[in-house]
Enzyme design. Structure first.
Site, PDB file in Angstrom:
ATOM      1  N   LYS A 115       3.102  -1.483  -7.801  1.00  0.00           N
ATOM      2  CA  LYS A 115       1.851  -0.663  -8.330  1.00  0.00           C
ATOM      3  C   LYS A 115       1.677   1.400  -8.608  1.00  0.00           C
ATOM      4  O   LYS A 115       1.006   1.230  -8.965  1.00  0.00           O
ATOM      5  CB  LYS A 115       0.554  -1.292  -7.120  1.00  0.00           C
ATOM      6  N   TYR A 146      -1.197   3.556  -2.625  1.00  0.00           N
ATOM      7  CA  TYR A 146       1.214   3.917  -2.425  1.00  0.00           C
ATOM      8  C   TYR A 146       1.206   5.390  -2.770  1.00  0.00           C
ATOM      9  O   TYR A 146       2.144   5.867  -1.705  1.00  0.00           O
ATOM     10  CB  TYR A 146       1.184   3.320  -3.267  1.00  0.00           C
TER      11      TYR A 146
END
Length: 355
Positions: A115, A146
């Site tokens: 992702k 992230y």
């Protein structure tokens, strides 16, 4: 006394468990693990039940530890990406703050994923990036937890003087129970229910996923890369893609999975058809499979995560990662993907998770 003391954060998860087992097999490590639930059958690891979202209790539980290496292999799911950023950032900060004054930490490894290139859950796959994904690809102009984790470990490493590494895995295949993103257990339970009920074992993903190129991450190769990076000076302060090193097409792999379970592959309808919807009412059928075969009494929703498999298999683009950076620095491990699935299924059978 051990010179290397590991703290595995998320020790019951698909990544953390494999990291702990790899450290055990290497020898020479004192291994500590934390998780919300204590792991079963892990006598080689000193474990503590810790909820990182309860900061004060977590700091108290971690007091007295002085890890040299932190392996951060956990995450939690919020309702929005803003909440994902807040919750997951707070958890990582709590772990790093617990040891900020000890000076013991030499390296912190953080696991993220694809992702990074494809966007967050709520905006997933709406951008079609150029493949293969490379670590120097600019970040998307989107919120992403992230990115938050990567920024936190970079900042703390600079301020506190420890090295860090970030490991961007793809879809992870391996052994674990109760993991939020477990394609192996999801497909194994789906196939087992199809076999028991006679339902067609139909591939649920997109036409691109069915016929295009993909790669995947075996949890064991990810564990080996994580430990390699944490003990290799040339890999200090780097982000790495972490995949098996081969590519595959689901069109072929689906037939191999069907063969493993002794069922015919269903005819692919040529379009995305949600596995989450397909498995929505399969709980009672799974309970009958458990009772008939004397399996461990796990509910289907504890083993399978079809919502996440829908994300993995529903993408409108090919997804492959370059391993050139890690290879150039000396990490040359390789794993055959078809064997990854067989090994995961074999272990689930051995542990009486699936029939």
């Amino acid at each position: 006394m051990y010179e290397r003391r590991a703290l595995v954060v998320g020790a019951t998860g698909i990544v953390g468990l494999n990291v702990a087992e790899h450290l055990r097999d290497l020898g020479g490590w004192e291994i500590h693990g934390i998780s919300r639930r204590p792991p079963l059958g892990a006598s080689y690891m000193q474990t503590r039940s810790v909820d990182l979202l309860d900061r004060d209790a977590a700091l108290a539980a971690l007091a007295g530890l002085a890890p040299t290496h932190i392996y951060y292999c956990t995450w939690t799911l919020g309702r929005t990406e803003d909440e994902n950023i807040r919750l997951n950032g707070a958890m990582l900060r709590t772990v790093l703050d617990a040891f900020a004054g000890t000076g013991s930490v030499v390296h912190t490894a953080v696991v993220t994923g694809a992702k990074h290139y494809l966007g967050p859950f709520e905006d997933y796959g709406k951008v079609v990036p150029v493949t293969p994904f490379r670590e120097d690809t600019p970040r998307l102009e989107k919120k992403n937890f992230y990115y938050e984790l990567e920024d936190i470990v970079t900042d703390y490493g600079a301020r506190l003087g420890f090295g860090w590494s970030v490991h961007r895995s793809h879809t992870i295949i391996g052994y674990a129970v109760g993991n939020l993103m477990n394609i192996g257990a999801t497909l194994a339970t789906y196939a087992s229910i199809c076999k028991a009920t006679g339902a067609p074992f139909v591939f649920p993903g997109s036409p691109t996923a069915w016929s295009g190129l993909n790669d995947i991450t075996d949890a064991r190769i990810l564990a080996r890369q994580i430990v390699w990076a944490s003990t290799t000076p040339n890999a200090r302060n780097e982000a790495f893609n972490a995949v098996n090193g081969d590519v595959f097409r689901w069109q072929r792999l689906w037939s191999h999975i069907a063969e493993y379970f002794g069922i015919p592959p269903g005819a692919y309808p040529g379009h995305f058809n949600s596995l989450e919807e397909r498995m929505r009412d399969m709980g009672p059928a799974w309970d009958r499979v458990v009772a008939e075969h004397g399996l461990q009494p796990n509910r289907l929703d504890r083993l399978a995560s079809p919502w996440h498999t829908d994300l993995d298999l529903g993408r409108p683009m090919e997804c492959v990662h370059s391993m050139g950076k890690a290879r150039g620095l000396g990490f040359n491990d390789f794993q055959d993907t078809e064997q990854s699935f067989v090994d995961a299924f074999d272990r689930m059978r051995a542990e009486r998770i699936i029939p």
